[in-house]
Scaffold this motif. Structure first.
Motif, PDB file in Angstrom:
ATOM      1  N   LEU A  60      11.797  53.321  55.330  1.00 30.76           N
ATOM      2  CA  LEU A  60      10.340  53.391  55.697  1.00 30.76           C
ATOM      3  C   LEU A  60       9.597  52.800  54.407  1.00 30.76           C
ATOM      4  O   LEU A  60       8.584  52.153  54.805  1.00 30.76           O
ATOM      5  N   ILE A  61       9.778  52.997  53.325  1.00 29.82           N
ATOM      6  CA  ILE A  61       9.179  52.279  52.246  1.00 29.82           C
ATOM      7  C   ILE A  61       9.111  50.813  52.188  1.00 29.82           C
ATOM      8  O   ILE A  61       7.934  50.404  52.027  1.00 29.82           O
ATOM      9  N   LEU A  62      10.132  50.375  52.549  1.00 32.31           N
ATOM     10  CA  LEU A  62      10.097  48.797  52.613  1.00 32.31           C
ATOM     11  C   LEU A  62       9.513  48.365  53.794  1.00 32.31           C
ATOM     12  O   LEU A  62       8.599  47.504  53.763  1.00 32.31           O
ATOM     13  N   ILE A  63       9.456  49.013  54.883  1.00 39.02           N
ATOM     14  CA  ILE A  63       8.719  48.562  56.231  1.00 39.02           C
ATOM     15  C   ILE A  63       7.269  48.640  55.922  1.00 39.02           C
ATOM     16  O   ILE A  63       6.500  47.752  55.999  1.00 39.02           O
ATOM     17  N   VAL A  64       6.793  49.927  55.507  1.00 39.05           N
ATOM     18  CA  VAL A  64       5.450  50.120  55.274  1.00 39.05           C
ATOM     19  C   VAL A  64       4.857  49.319  54.190  1.00 39.05           C
ATOM     20  O   VAL A  64       3.943  48.706  54.294  1.00 39.05           O
ATOM     21  N   GLY A  65       5.750  49.211  53.215  1.00 40.37           N
ATOM     22  CA  GLY A  65       5.094  48.273  52.161  1.00 40.37           C
ATOM     23  C   GLY A  65       5.128  46.784  52.757  1.00 40.37           C
ATOM     24  O   GLY A  65       4.072  45.955  52.051  1.00 40.37           O
ATOM     25  N   ALA A  66       6.042  46.284  53.458  1.00 42.71           N
ATOM     26  CA  ALA A  66       5.698  44.975  53.915  1.00 42.71           C
ATOM     27  C   ALA A  66       4.372  44.823  54.758  1.00 42.71           C
ATOM     28  O   ALA A  66       3.687  43.789  54.845  1.00 42.71           O
ATOM     29  N   VAL A  67       4.364  45.863  55.762  1.00 45.40           N
ATOM     30  CA  VAL A  67       3.028  45.916  56.525  1.00 45.40           C
ATOM     31  C   VAL A  67       1.723  45.871  55.802  1.00 45.40           C
ATOM     32  O   VAL A  67       0.833  45.149  55.986  1.00 45.40           O
ATOM     33  N   ALA A  72      -3.188  43.429  53.802  1.00 39.91           N
ATOM     34  CA  ALA A  72      -4.095  42.842  52.384  1.00 39.91           C
ATOM     35  C   ALA A  72      -4.203  41.762  52.224  1.00 39.91           C
ATOM     36  O   ALA A  72      -5.261  41.380  51.907  1.00 39.91           O
ATOM     37  N   LEU A  73      -3.228  41.015  52.445  1.00 44.38           N
ATOM     38  CA  LEU A  73      -3.339  39.419  52.101  1.00 44.38           C
ATOM     39  C   LEU A  73      -4.288  38.822  53.026  1.00 44.38           C
ATOM     40  O   LEU A  73      -5.045  38.038  53.089  1.00 44.38           O
ATOM     41  N   LEU A  87      -8.400  49.270  47.580  1.00 39.11           N
ATOM     42  CA  LEU A  87      -7.925  50.604  47.320  1.00 39.11           C
ATOM     43  C   LEU A  87      -7.693  51.518  48.911  1.00 39.11           C
ATOM     44  O   LEU A  87      -7.191  52.490  48.757  1.00 39.11           O
ATOM     45  N   VAL A  88      -8.268  51.084  49.975  1.00 40.00           N
ATOM     46  CA  VAL A  88      -8.198  51.669  51.220  1.00 40.00           C
ATOM     47  C   VAL A  88      -6.707  51.758  51.301  1.00 40.00           C
ATOM     48  O   VAL A  88      -6.194  52.550  52.264  1.00 40.00           O
ATOM     49  N   TRP A  89      -5.801  50.676  51.116  1.00 40.41           N
ATOM     50  CA  TRP A  89      -4.617  50.813  51.240  1.00 40.41           C
ATOM     51  C   TRP A  89      -3.821  51.849  50.953  1.00 40.41           C
ATOM     52  O   TRP A  89      -2.556  51.980  51.108  1.00 40.41           O
ATOM     53  N   LEU A  90      -4.103  52.530  49.649  1.00 47.09           N
ATOM     54  CA  LEU A  90      -3.419  53.487  48.897  1.00 47.09           C
ATOM     55  C   LEU A  90      -3.335  54.910  49.865  1.00 47.09           C
ATOM     56  O   LEU A  90      -2.135  55.089  50.197  1.00 47.09           O
TER      57      LEU A  90
END
Length: 124
Positions: A60-67, A72-73, A87-90
């Protein structure tokens, strides 16, 4: 129990989404945001016999981090907002991680129950 006396297991996806017991579909599965209760409050199924482990969290951390990174990019390339807008991404990341972890853990425990898998062995 069904009319003919056979046990009726609750639907996997429904119980995972609701956070209810995989056997009866009524009792609470969680005692905290992502911590399992010791047993079902309705039918008494012992949840401590199941071992979900850290697999759901790692994926989940890998998937959420990639999304979140892609979003963000794309946001930065499309709108070029000031740095503080990112900062909204946090909170979005925390919400997606906790919500997804709860769902993934519930689904995995339900799968272990339905397949009668306990600590790496099958129980007849």
């Amino acid at each position: 129990m069904s009319e003919n006396g056979e046990r009726q297991d609750a639907d996997a996806l429904t119980t995972a989404l609701k956070g209810t017991c995989p056997r009866c579909g009524k009792g609470r599965l969680f005692a905290g945001p992502v911590r399992f209760a010791d047993r079902c409050s309705a039918c008494g199924l012992d949840f401590t016999q199941f071992n979900v482990g850290d697999g759901p969290a790692a994926f989940l951390i890998l998937i959420v981090g990639a999304v979140l990174t892609v979003l963000a990019l794309v946001t930065d390339a499309a709108a070029e907002p000031p740095w503080w807008v990112h900062l909204v991404w946090l909170p979005v990341g925390v919400f997606l991680t906790l919500g997804g972890l709860r769902l993934a853990k519930a689904w995995l425990l339900g799968a272990e129950y339905r397949n009668r898998a306990h600590e790496g062995r099958l129980i007849p």
